[in-house]
Write an enzyme that holds these catalytic residues in place. Sequence first.
Site, PDB file in Angstrom:
ATOM      1  N   ASP A   8       0.853  -1.321  -0.042  1.00  0.00           N
ATOM      2  CA  ASP A   8       0.137   0.083   0.017  1.00  0.00           C
ATOM      3  C   ASP A   8       0.861   1.258  -0.014  1.00  0.00           C
ATOM      4  OD1 ASP A   8      -2.464   1.375   0.392  1.00  0.00           O
ATOM      5  OD2 ASP A   8      -1.839   1.630   2.443  1.00  0.00           O
ATOM      6  N   ASP A  10      -0.260   5.177   0.969  1.00  0.00           N
ATOM      7  CA  ASP A  10      -0.534   5.946   2.435  1.00  0.00           C
ATOM      8  C   ASP A  10      -0.354   5.411   3.469  1.00  0.00           C
ATOM      9  OD1 ASP A  10      -1.327   8.644   1.037  1.00  0.00           O
ATOM     10  OD2 ASP A  10      -2.564   7.254  -0.094  1.00  0.00           O
ATOM     11  N   ASP A 166      -1.729  -0.960   6.255  1.00  0.00           N
ATOM     12  CA  ASP A 166      -1.816  -0.420   7.333  1.00  0.00           C
ATOM     13  C   ASP A 166      -3.220  -0.263   8.039  1.00  0.00           C
ATOM     14  OD1 ASP A 166      -2.167   1.651   5.307  1.00  0.00           O
ATOM     15  OD2 ASP A 166      -2.292   2.874   6.932  1.00  0.00           O
TER      16      ASP A 166
END
Length: 222
Positions: A8, A10, A166
Amino acid sequence: MLKAVIMDFDGVIIDTEVIWYEVYKDWFHVKKNYELAISEFLVCVGSNYKALFRELEKTKEIYVDEDEFFADTMGMFMDRSNHLPAKEGVIEFIESIKKQNLILLLATSSKRKKPETHLKRLGLINYFDSLITADDVKRIKPFPDLFNLALKTHHVENDAAIVIEDSNNGLIAANKAGIKTIIIPNEVTKYSEFVDYYAKYSSLREVDLVQIKKDFEPKGVK
């Protein structure tokens, strides 16, 4: 056998989630006289703002003009994020992926311009074999489309890849795609309740890619 790592962007590569929460919180305080809680913001982390705006409209009767919101906040976000460093362990982890001759892919719910700009700024873009973004699919996380396309693009089976995420939306998407997930929470997503993941660490520096490759080897292979 492990063939690909899907990251990922961000909150994993740079800590944009914290910046976005600060921007959202400031805007709602000034424009709506409302104190936006992290628990509310988590609805859109790893996905997009629409989930948050729908929830606030439904539960708080707070209506947000999307054009006004982004006209007010995009410049603020760019100013605060333009000099963000890579998160702890990111560079070393990415280098280890290439040393292990694994495919490195990005799968993000963001539009292409943002991750592309930051990866170029950090000198990391050439490590990635493909960037799969919101521009490439109709449905972003928590739907599995980004991960499915990443796998399809490089002819990798879902049991031969691992995802670095996250957020809960990212974890849900990876689970729907049938891919094992390593969770690296940040200062925003550490408040999430994660379930059904392969492993969880506080930093990518703690991830032992050599051991993970061994875990993916067929039984009986030494």
